[in-house]
Scaffold this motif. Structure first.
Motif, PDB file in Angstrom:
ATOM      1  N   GLY A  91       0.818  -1.210   0.000  1.00 46.70           N
ATOM      2  CA  GLY A  91       0.000   0.000   0.000  1.00 46.70           C
ATOM      3  C   GLY A  91       0.851   1.259   0.000  1.00 46.70           C
ATOM      4  O   GLY A  91       0.551   2.233  -0.696  1.00 46.70           O
ATOM      5  N   THR A  92       1.937   1.228   0.790  1.00 40.50           N
ATOM      6  CA  THR A  92       2.848   2.382   0.830  1.00 40.50           C
ATOM      7  C   THR A  92       3.443   2.647  -0.540  1.00 40.50           C
ATOM      8  O   THR A  92       3.507   3.797  -0.989  1.00 40.50           O
ATOM      9  CB  THR A  92       3.994   2.106   1.831  1.00 40.50           C
ATOM     10  OG1 THR A  92       3.419   1.621   3.038  1.00 40.50           O
ATOM     11  CG2 THR A  92       4.793   3.355   2.107  1.00 40.50           C
ATOM     12  N   VAL A  94       2.269   1.856  -3.478  1.00 34.57           N
ATOM     13  CA  VAL A  94       1.255   2.380  -4.397  1.00 34.57           C
ATOM     14  C   VAL A  94       0.998   3.858  -4.098  1.00 34.57           C
ATOM     15  O   VAL A  94       0.977   4.701  -5.010  1.00 34.57           O
ATOM     16  CB  VAL A  94      -0.049   1.561  -4.302  1.00 34.57           C
ATOM     17  CG1 VAL A  94      -1.156   2.217  -5.113  1.00 34.57           C
ATOM     18  CG2 VAL A  94       0.183   0.140  -4.778  1.00 34.57           C
ATOM     19  N   GLY A  95       0.830   4.165  -2.814  1.00 38.57           N
ATOM     20  CA  GLY A  95       0.588   5.559  -2.422  1.00 38.57           C
ATOM     21  C   GLY A  95       1.729   6.462  -2.870  1.00 38.57           C
ATOM     22  O   GLY A  95       1.509   7.532  -3.447  1.00 38.57           O
ATOM     23  N   ASN A  96       2.962   6.011  -2.598  1.00 44.79           N
ATOM     24  CA  ASN A  96       4.130   6.807  -3.005  1.00 44.79           C
ATOM     25  C   ASN A  96       4.167   7.002  -4.509  1.00 44.79           C
ATOM     26  O   ASN A  96       4.486   8.086  -5.002  1.00 44.79           O
ATOM     27  CB  ASN A  96       5.423   6.115  -2.564  1.00 44.79           C
ATOM     28  CG  ASN A  96       5.633   6.200  -1.062  1.00 44.79           C
ATOM     29  OD1 ASN A  96       5.009   7.011  -0.393  1.00 44.79           O
ATOM     30  ND2 ASN A  96       6.491   5.349  -0.540  1.00 44.79           N
ATOM     31  N   LEU A  98       1.669   7.009  -6.631  1.00 46.67           N
ATOM     32  CA  LEU A  98       0.634   7.952  -7.059  1.00 46.67           C
ATOM     33  C   LEU A  98       1.060   9.389  -6.747  1.00 46.67           C
ATOM     34  O   LEU A  98       0.949  10.280  -7.591  1.00 46.67           O
ATOM     35  CB  LEU A  98      -0.700   7.634  -6.369  1.00 46.67           C
ATOM     36  CG  LEU A  98      -1.367   6.327  -6.810  1.00 46.67           C
ATOM     37  CD1 LEU A  98      -2.596   6.036  -5.952  1.00 46.67           C
ATOM     38  CD2 LEU A  98      -1.758   6.401  -8.285  1.00 46.67           C
ATOM     39  N   LEU A  99       1.555   9.606  -5.518  1.00 47.63           N
ATOM     40  CA  LEU A  99       1.960  10.954  -5.126  1.00 47.63           C
ATOM     41  C   LEU A  99       3.101  11.448  -6.003  1.00 47.63           C
ATOM     42  O   LEU A  99       3.094  12.574  -6.515  1.00 47.63           O
ATOM     43  CB  LEU A  99       2.385  10.960  -3.653  1.00 47.63           C
ATOM     44  CG  LEU A  99       2.730  12.333  -3.063  1.00 47.63           C
ATOM     45  CD1 LEU A  99       1.513  13.240  -3.102  1.00 47.63           C
ATOM     46  CD2 LEU A  99       3.252  12.203  -1.633  1.00 47.63           C
ATOM     47  N   THR A 272       8.884   3.881  -4.611  1.00 49.78           N
ATOM     48  CA  THR A 272       7.784   3.713  -5.562  1.00 49.78           C
ATOM     49  C   THR A 272       7.788   2.266  -6.059  1.00 49.78           C
ATOM     50  O   THR A 272       8.732   1.514  -5.793  1.00 49.78           O
ATOM     51  CB  THR A 272       7.953   4.652  -6.762  1.00 49.78           C
ATOM     52  OG1 THR A 272       9.183   4.337  -7.413  1.00 49.78           O
ATOM     53  CG2 THR A 272       7.976   6.111  -6.326  1.00 49.78           C
TER      54      THR A 272
END
Lengths: 318, 278
Positions: A91-92, A94-96, A98-99, A272
């Protein structure tokens, strides 16, 4: 860097078709001799051997256990994918991703647009200025990393010195080694390098807007803002969209800056999916699992690739 | 009423232009200033825009005491193979796509577009083993081949755009006079392709000179490492020697900036000039 090629397509929209229609017989005759095959063969061979085939094989790797030295050691189906997706930090990543991707490209788009409008106005030495503004585009990523590492250096860097001297901070900050600031700092650095290209691409589109169109709109009573909204924006929109899609794909796959500056850290604060793919393969020796991260991302990005090809076609035949 | 408004607009524009240029060039100037600052001054008082003392000792040490020259040589060798190879195969492909109609032409065009979007980070994983099989791992030729394959799609695209803008009348006349396709290409197309080749060649040079991920993965010794890989190693190795690091940075970036500035008019204006015409 590839963004440059856009202009050709946007800028020579009619040529091939006129050519085709005006001399169909000539084209048919040329086809009969098989020259295209001879002309294309070296390029196809080179790209096929060192890009096409590795692509297929890397995707195959994602479905296998792969040892760096012995190669494929056994088919494992979707196990690699299950392992990566159910990993505690997925999850981290994916979040990174996207950001990093949307943050960097979004900011580049906004500043690139402003930069293009600036470059499009009249001022002395404009040609020289434009050349200087493009320099970051031609600079190696390692050097970009090195320059910013030095600027941000907590002990001797110029940023900390300036901030300390002006009293903004009272002790040095290590922007790249704090969990909360590592990724945003990387984004800022990427934006710094990416703005010029966006600006030049949009500039090319701005210059392609026929002045008569703007004059006509102004005569019909449109204000400066009205002309911009109703004439300029629609005219540059295809270029802006294509450039944005292209940059999204590029940025998602771009790992040089995080690899050199933070190694994905601290912890995995700036890791990422693409970086994790490389790290898993080369630091962890798990080629199959590493490939699975990149394959998943490529599958998502394929949507953008299709969009890109379609928009390009449309711009070409418009 | 309009004059003060206009004057304000001009001032705002001037400030924005100067500010932007400062943000762009600032990092390079800091790097240059640091590279000529003696190391003991740096460790004592850190970075400054105007060095108190100027010394070129870091450059001397870089060239004589480190592997910098070897990295530089490797970068040049890789570029010397990759650039001509890319231009040769790219020119062929561009002529085929610009001047001939054939089945599968659309597919090739789409392939050229898509090939520019392939993620290096995915390719690199299986390319390593493939290069080892070919005996091309840790070899400058191997890296040059990968760079050439990486650069060919864009070079093809650039050259095709350039060819499309060259009028075909001369070739028509040549054909009517009985010239074969190969004669037309050799005598009528290639001589006109010069400026396009310069632009595409510069692009390929910048790409191969700057490329990091493949170079990092496929080279393992000082005999093959290129400048970006060498600099990255330096970052780890000479962590507190910023004079040395920045001197290396200055020397590494000068060729690309010079090359770019020499042809930037063609590379950048090539875009916008076409745009004006279109």
């Amino acid at each position: 860097m590839t963004v440059l090629q856009r202009s050709d397509r946007v800028t020579y929209p009619h040529r091939r078709h006129t050519h085709l229609e005006s001399r169909p017989a000539a084209r048919r005759r040329r086809f009969a001799h098989g020259e295209p095959l001879v002309l294309l063969a070296p390029a196809l061979l080179l790209v096929g051997l060192f890009a096409g085939f590795p692509l297929v094989r890397s995707v195959w790797f994602a479905f296998n256990d792969v040892n760096p030295f012995q190669g494929v050691t056994g088919f494992t189906g979707v196990d690699n994918f299950v392992d990566t997706v159910t990993g505690p930090d997925f999850g981290t990543y994916v979040g990174n991703t996207l950001l990093w991707t949307f943050g960097a490209v979004g900011l580049q788009l906004v500043f690139g647009l402003v930069g293009a409008l600036l470059l499009n106005s009249r001022f002395p030495l404009r040609g020289v200025y434009r050349g200087l503004a493009m320099i970051p585009w031609a600079t190696p990523s390692v050097l970009v990393a090195l320059m910013w590492m030095w600027i941000l250096d907590p002990n001797h860097g110029i940023l900390n010195k300036a901030l300390l001297a002006t009293g903004v901070i009272d002790k040095p900050v290590a922007l790249l080694s704090q969990t909360s600031t590592a990724l945003p700092t990387l984004i800022v650095i990427d934006v710094w390098q990416g703005i010029p290209l966006f600006a030049v691409m949009i500039l090319a589109a701005l210059q392609a807007v026929p002045p008569e169109l703007k004059e006509a709109a102004a005569m019909d009573g449109a204000g400066r803002l009205g002309v911009f909204r109703h004439v300029v924006v629609p005219a540059i929109l295809p270029t802006v969209l294509i450039t944005t899609v292209l940059r999204l794909i590029w940025t998602a796959n771009y790992i040089d800056l995080p690899f050199i500056l933070t190694g994905g850290g601290p912890g995995d604060a700036s890791t990422t999916l693409a970086l994790q793919s490389y790290v898993t393969a080369y630091k962890g020796g798990a080629f199959g699992e590493g490939a699975s991260y990149a394959v998943m991302q490529a599958a998502v990005l394929a949507v953008l690739v299709v969009m890109y090809v379609r928009m390009t076609r449309k711009a070409e035949s418009a | 009423m309009t004059t003060p408004v206009k004057a304000f607009g001009r001032a705002a524009q001037g400030v924005a232009l100067i500010g932007w240029l400062a943000v762009i060039l600032g990092p390079y100037l800091i790097m240059l200033a640091t590279s000529v600052t003696p190391n003991d001054v740096l460790t004592r008082s850190g970075a400054s825009l105007v060095p108190a003392e100027v010394s070129f000792a870091a450059y001397g040490e870089l060239l004589t005491g480190t592997s910098f020259l070897s990295y530089l040589r490797n970068s040049l060798v890789v570029a010397a193979i990759a650039v001509p190879l890319t231009l040769a195969v790219g020119t062929g492909a561009a002529i085929a796509l610009s001047r001939f109609d054939f089945p599968g032409r659309q597919a090739v065009m789409t392939g050229v577009l898509v090939a520019q979007l392939l993620p290096a980070v995915l390719l690199v994983i299986s390319l390593q083993g493939q290069l080892r099989t070919f005996g091309l791992l840790d070899s400058r030729l191997g890296l040059a081949l990968v760079h050439a394959a990486f650069a060919t799609p864009f070079a093809t695209w650039l050259l095709k755009g350039f060819l499309d803008s060259i009028p075909k009348e001369l070739e028509e006349a040549g054909r009517i006079d009985g010239a074969s396709s190969w004669q037309v290409i050799r005598l009528l197309i290639l001589p006109l392709l010069g400026p396009g080749l310069v632009a595409a060649g510069t692009y390929v040079f910048i790409l191969t000179w700057n490329e990091f991920l493949y170079a990092l993965t496929f080279t393992a010794s000082d005999a093959t490492r290129t400048l970006p890989v060498g600099l990255q190693l330096f970052i780890g190795e000479y962590q507190i020697r910023w004079d040395l690091l920045t001197a290396g940075g200055v020397l590494a970036v000068v060729p690309v900036i010079l090359g770019f500035l020499l042809v930037q008019k063609r590379l950048v204006a090539g875009l916008s000039a076409g745009a004006v015409k279109g």
